[in-house]
Design a protein around this motif. Structure first.
Motif, PDB file in Angstrom:
ATOM      1  N   ARG A  19       0.841  -1.207   0.000  1.00 47.17           N
ATOM      2  CA  ARG A  19       0.000   0.000   0.000  1.00 47.17           C
ATOM      3  C   ARG A  19       0.873   1.253   0.000  1.00 47.17           C
ATOM      4  NH1 ARG A  19      -2.633  -2.591   4.308  1.00 47.17           N
ATOM      5  NH2 ARG A  19      -4.148  -4.037   3.442  1.00 47.17           N
ATOM      6  N   TYR A  20       1.985   1.129   0.694  1.00 42.37           N
ATOM      7  CA  TYR A  20       2.935   2.236   0.728  1.00 42.37           C
ATOM      8  C   TYR A  20       3.520   2.497  -0.662  1.00 42.37           C
ATOM      9  CZ  TYR A  20       7.108   4.866   2.089  1.00 42.37           C
ATOM     10  OH  TYR A  20       8.088   5.802   2.197  1.00 42.37           O
ATOM     11  N   TYR A  21       3.854   1.441  -1.376  1.00 41.27           N
ATOM     12  CA  TYR A  21       4.387   1.597  -2.730  1.00 41.27           C
ATOM     13  C   TYR A  21       3.341   2.265  -3.626  1.00 41.27           C
ATOM     14  CZ  TYR A  21       8.434  -1.344  -1.635  1.00 41.27           C
ATOM     15  OH  TYR A  21       9.590  -1.852  -1.108  1.00 41.27           O
ATOM     16  N   GLU A  22       2.109   1.969  -3.351  1.00 40.04           N
ATOM     17  CA  GLU A  22       1.050   2.586  -4.134  1.00 40.04           C
ATOM     18  C   GLU A  22       0.984   4.085  -3.853  1.00 40.04           C
ATOM     19  OE1 GLU A  22      -2.583   0.471  -3.914  1.00 40.04           O
ATOM     20  OE2 GLU A  22      -3.747   2.027  -4.945  1.00 40.04           O
ATOM     21  N   PRO A  29      -2.282  -1.293  -8.318  1.00 39.96           N
ATOM     22  CA  PRO A  29      -2.930  -2.493  -8.874  1.00 39.96           C
ATOM     23  C   PRO A  29      -3.889  -2.100  -9.992  1.00 39.96           C
ATOM     24  CG  PRO A  29      -3.802  -1.944  -6.712  1.00 39.96           C
ATOM     25  CD  PRO A  29      -2.614  -1.077  -6.920  1.00 39.96           C
ATOM     26  N   SER A  30      -3.916  -2.911 -11.035  1.00 46.36           N
ATOM     27  CA  SER A  30      -4.717  -2.568 -12.216  1.00 46.36           C
ATOM     28  C   SER A  30      -6.213  -2.648 -11.976  1.00 46.36           C
ATOM     29  CB  SER A  30      -4.351  -3.487 -13.385  1.00 46.36           C
ATOM     30  OG  SER A  30      -2.965  -3.377 -13.634  1.00 46.36           O
ATOM     31  N   HIS A  31      -6.616  -3.413 -10.982  1.00 45.59           N
ATOM     32  CA  HIS A  31      -8.055  -3.547 -10.733  1.00 45.59           C
ATOM     33  C   HIS A  31      -8.412  -3.405  -9.271  1.00 45.59           C
ATOM     34  CE1 HIS A  31      -8.733  -4.753 -14.856  1.00 45.59           C
ATOM     35  NE2 HIS A  31      -7.663  -5.534 -14.749  1.00 45.59           N
ATOM     36  N   ARG A  32      -9.689  -3.025  -9.121  1.00 46.03           N
ATOM     37  CA  ARG A  32     -10.254  -2.985  -7.783  1.00 46.03           C
ATOM     38  C   ARG A  32     -11.582  -3.725  -7.827  1.00 46.03           C
ATOM     39  NH1 ARG A  32      -8.409   0.133  -3.229  1.00 46.03           N
ATOM     40  NH2 ARG A  32      -6.532   1.218  -3.904  1.00 46.03           N
ATOM     41  N   SER A  33     -11.886  -4.461  -6.788  1.00 39.84           N
ATOM     42  CA  SER A  33     -13.187  -5.137  -6.728  1.00 39.84           C
ATOM     43  C   SER A  33     -14.252  -4.105  -6.365  1.00 39.84           C
ATOM     44  CB  SER A  33     -13.155  -6.228  -5.674  1.00 39.84           C
ATOM     45  OG  SER A  33     -13.209  -5.642  -4.390  1.00 39.84           O
ATOM     46  N   VAL A  34     -15.512  -4.534  -6.399  1.00 40.96           N
ATOM     47  CA  VAL A  34     -16.610  -3.652  -6.029  1.00 40.96           C
ATOM     48  C   VAL A  34     -16.379  -3.106  -4.621  1.00 40.96           C
ATOM     49  CG1 VAL A  34     -19.072  -3.522  -6.596  1.00 40.96           C
ATOM     50  CG2 VAL A  34     -17.884  -5.741  -6.686  1.00 40.96           C
ATOM     51  N   SER A  35     -15.889  -4.004  -3.784  1.00 32.07           N
ATOM     52  CA  SER A  35     -15.672  -3.601  -2.393  1.00 32.07           C
ATOM     53  C   SER A  35     -14.279  -3.007  -2.193  1.00 32.07           C
ATOM     54  CB  SER A  35     -15.866  -4.794  -1.481  1.00 32.07           C
ATOM     55  OG  SER A  35     -15.177  -5.917  -2.003  1.00 32.07           O
ATOM     56  N   ASP A  36     -13.692  -2.599  -3.298  1.00 29.89           N
ATOM     57  CA  ASP A  36     -12.439  -1.850  -3.281  1.00 29.89           C
ATOM     58  C   ASP A  36     -11.197  -2.643  -2.891  1.00 29.89           C
ATOM     59  OD1 ASP A  36     -12.177   0.592  -4.373  1.00 29.89           O
ATOM     60  OD2 ASP A  36     -12.018   1.692  -2.494  1.00 29.89           O
ATOM     61  N   GLY A  58      20.415  -1.292  -4.422  1.00 30.84           N
ATOM     62  CA  GLY A  58      20.647  -0.121  -3.587  1.00 30.84           C
ATOM     63  C   GLY A  58      19.965   1.159  -4.033  1.00 30.84           C
ATOM     64  N   LEU A  59      19.004   1.037  -4.929  1.00 27.60           N
ATOM     65  CA  LEU A  59      18.309   2.250  -5.358  1.00 27.60           C
ATOM     66  C   LEU A  59      17.234   2.642  -4.342  1.00 27.60           C
ATOM     67  CD1 LEU A  59      17.976   1.345  -9.138  1.00 27.60           C
ATOM     68  CD2 LEU A  59      19.539   3.003  -8.116  1.00 27.60           C
ATOM     69  N   SER A  60      17.038   3.920  -4.196  1.00 30.52           N
ATOM     70  CA  SER A  60      15.998   4.415  -3.297  1.00 30.52           C
ATOM     71  C   SER A  60      14.651   4.387  -4.019  1.00 30.52           C
ATOM     72  CB  SER A  60      16.307   5.846  -2.886  1.00 30.52           C
ATOM     73  OG  SER A  60      16.138   6.698  -4.012  1.00 30.52           O
ATOM     74  N   LEU A  61      13.593   4.535  -3.281  1.00 36.39           N
ATOM     75  CA  LEU A  61      12.275   4.544  -3.911  1.00 36.39           C
ATOM     76  C   LEU A  61      12.155   5.700  -4.902  1.00 36.39           C
ATOM     77  CD1 LEU A  61       9.865   3.482  -1.027  1.00 36.39           C
ATOM     78  CD2 LEU A  61      11.266   2.081  -2.528  1.00 36.39           C
ATOM     79  N   ASP A  62      12.784   6.800  -4.603  1.00 32.40           N
ATOM     80  CA  ASP A  62      12.785   7.924  -5.544  1.00 32.40           C
ATOM     81  C   ASP A  62      13.473   7.549  -6.854  1.00 32.40           C
ATOM     82  OD1 ASP A  62      11.383   9.617  -3.928  1.00 32.40           O
ATOM     83  OD2 ASP A  62      13.060  10.922  -3.433  1.00 32.40           O
ATOM     84  N   ASP A  63      14.629   6.911  -6.731  1.00 28.03           N
ATOM     85  CA  ASP A  63      15.339   6.453  -7.925  1.00 28.03           C
ATOM     86  C   ASP A  63      14.472   5.493  -8.722  1.00 28.03           C
ATOM     87  OD1 ASP A  63      17.670   7.773  -7.060  1.00 28.03           O
ATOM     88  OD2 ASP A  63      18.289   6.029  -5.881  1.00 28.03           O
ATOM     89  N   ILE A  64      13.845   4.599  -7.992  1.00 30.45           N
ATOM     90  CA  ILE A  64      13.045   3.554  -8.637  1.00 30.45           C
ATOM     91  C   ILE A  64      11.869   4.180  -9.371  1.00 30.45           C
ATOM     92  CG2 ILE A  64      11.641   1.504  -8.232  1.00 30.45           C
ATOM     93  CD1 ILE A  64      13.451   0.905  -5.797  1.00 30.45           C
ATOM     94  N   ARG A  65      11.267   5.168  -8.754  1.00 31.60           N
ATOM     95  CA  ARG A  65      10.146   5.849  -9.402  1.00 31.60           C
ATOM     96  C   ARG A  65      10.590   6.415 -10.753  1.00 31.60           C
ATOM     97  NH1 ARG A  65       9.469   9.448  -6.005  1.00 31.60           N
ATOM     98  NH2 ARG A  65       8.293   8.173  -4.558  1.00 31.60           N
ATOM     99  N   GLU A  66      11.769   6.992 -10.746  1.00 26.95           N
ATOM    100  CA  GLU A  66      12.284   7.598 -11.965  1.00 26.95           C
ATOM    101  C   GLU A  66      12.586   6.536 -13.028  1.00 26.95           C
ATOM    102  OE1 GLU A  66      15.133  10.489 -10.921  1.00 26.95           O
ATOM    103  OE2 GLU A  66      15.610  11.046 -12.988  1.00 26.95           O
ATOM    104  N   LEU A  67      13.178   5.466 -12.578  1.00 25.53           N
ATOM    105  CA  LEU A  67      13.518   4.386 -13.485  1.00 25.53           C
ATOM    106  C   LEU A  67      12.266   3.738 -14.061  1.00 25.53           C
ATOM    107  CD1 LEU A  67      16.335   3.672 -14.229  1.00 25.53           C
ATOM    108  CD2 LEU A  67      16.432   2.073 -12.322  1.00 25.53           C
ATOM    109  N   LEU A  68      11.238   3.639 -13.259  1.00 24.02           N
ATOM    110  CA  LEU A  68       9.979   3.071 -13.725  1.00 24.02           C
ATOM    111  C   LEU A  68       9.350   3.977 -14.785  1.00 24.02           C
ATOM    112  CD1 LEU A  68       8.380   1.779 -10.418  1.00 24.02           C
ATOM    113  CD2 LEU A  68       8.827   0.390 -12.443  1.00 24.02           C
TER     114      LEU A  68
END
Lengths: 136, 136
Positions: A19-22, A29-36, A58-68
């Motif tokens: 959830r934190y990564y989100e 996640p590409s989908h959500r159910s009716v009940s979320d 050793g990449l930080s989440l910031d680095d990873i965001r950029e790479l993604l």
DNA sequence: ATAAACCTTGGACTATAGTCCAAGGTCAAG
DNA sequence: CTTGACCTTGGACTATAGTCCAAGGTTTAT
């Protein structure tokens, strides 16, 4: 399609982490159910593996965001851009290593001059050198 | 006897930092004025130098607190105790170095295989290796 | 007497990468 | 139909080493 709990278990993460990564805009996640409920596809899972592999080097989440972002739109970026990120990160890590090495050296020097015996530390060479301004 | 501002200026610290060290039980000025101003003696200043020297070799405030406790009561401790702290810190730093070295190696490897050119990153070797499970 | 420069306190905020909790909704099994 | 396992959210908390702020008191100089 996997629910968050399954995915977490599979990769030995906490659901909270996913959830934190989100929230960090790394993996939605590409989908959500009716009940979320979150549902992750194969592609989402692949993206997660990408993230975990980045973390391993050793990449930080910031680095990873950029790479993604680059990976998502490869045609928008050049190899140069990607290599740049990786190399500048490597340099940054080298700087940290150098800093730690110098700490290590200083501590080793302190330790080497100390008897380390069980006598009282009245004349302990470590404490003495930390007390006196020898090096400045 | 120096007021906090003088002492801070002399060692290029913020007054806030000095107050923070006090809260951390590292350095308590020996005197207070009627209006509660802090006054630092020569000994206090010596103690501060001790702290700053410790920081220079990479010790954390927690480590420093412990070392100060030893220095305050040298007869209560043995050289062994002191050396132990320093050596275990050195080991801990070495562990961090090793971790960073392995990051560095991984990034260097990624970077080495990449052309780094100005063409579109469609087939970028870095992104490709982060996407595929080669190493697992 | 008043402004500038200093001092006091407690509390909030920074970065990083999560972790944990509370209050409540959902779903499958017995 | 209820129990347990799952899910949702937002918000607080962890470590580290400070830094910054607000509201107010003190000291020094004019």
């Amino acid at each position: 399609m996997k629910k968050i709990g399954e995915l977490a278990k599979q990769y030995q993460l906490k659901t909270d982490t996913l959830r934190y990564y989100e929230k960090q805009q790394l993996l939605t996640p590409s989908h959500r159910s009716v009940s979320d409920y979150r549902f992750y596809t194969q592609l989402d899972e692949k993206r997660l593996r990408f993230i975990l592999r980045c973390k391993k080097v050793g990449l930080s989440l910031d680095d990873i965001r950029e790479l993604l972002r680059m990976d998502d739109q490869r045609s928008q970026w050049s190899c140069h851009d990607v290599k740049d990120l990786v190399e500048s990160k490597a340099k940054q890590i080298q700087t940290q290593i150098d800093r730690l090495e110098s700490f290590k050296d200083a501590l080793d020097t302190l330790g080497k001059n100390c008897c380390g015996g069980h006598e009282r530390a009245i004349n302990c060479s470590i404490l003495d050198s930390l007390e006196h301004d020898d090096d400045e």
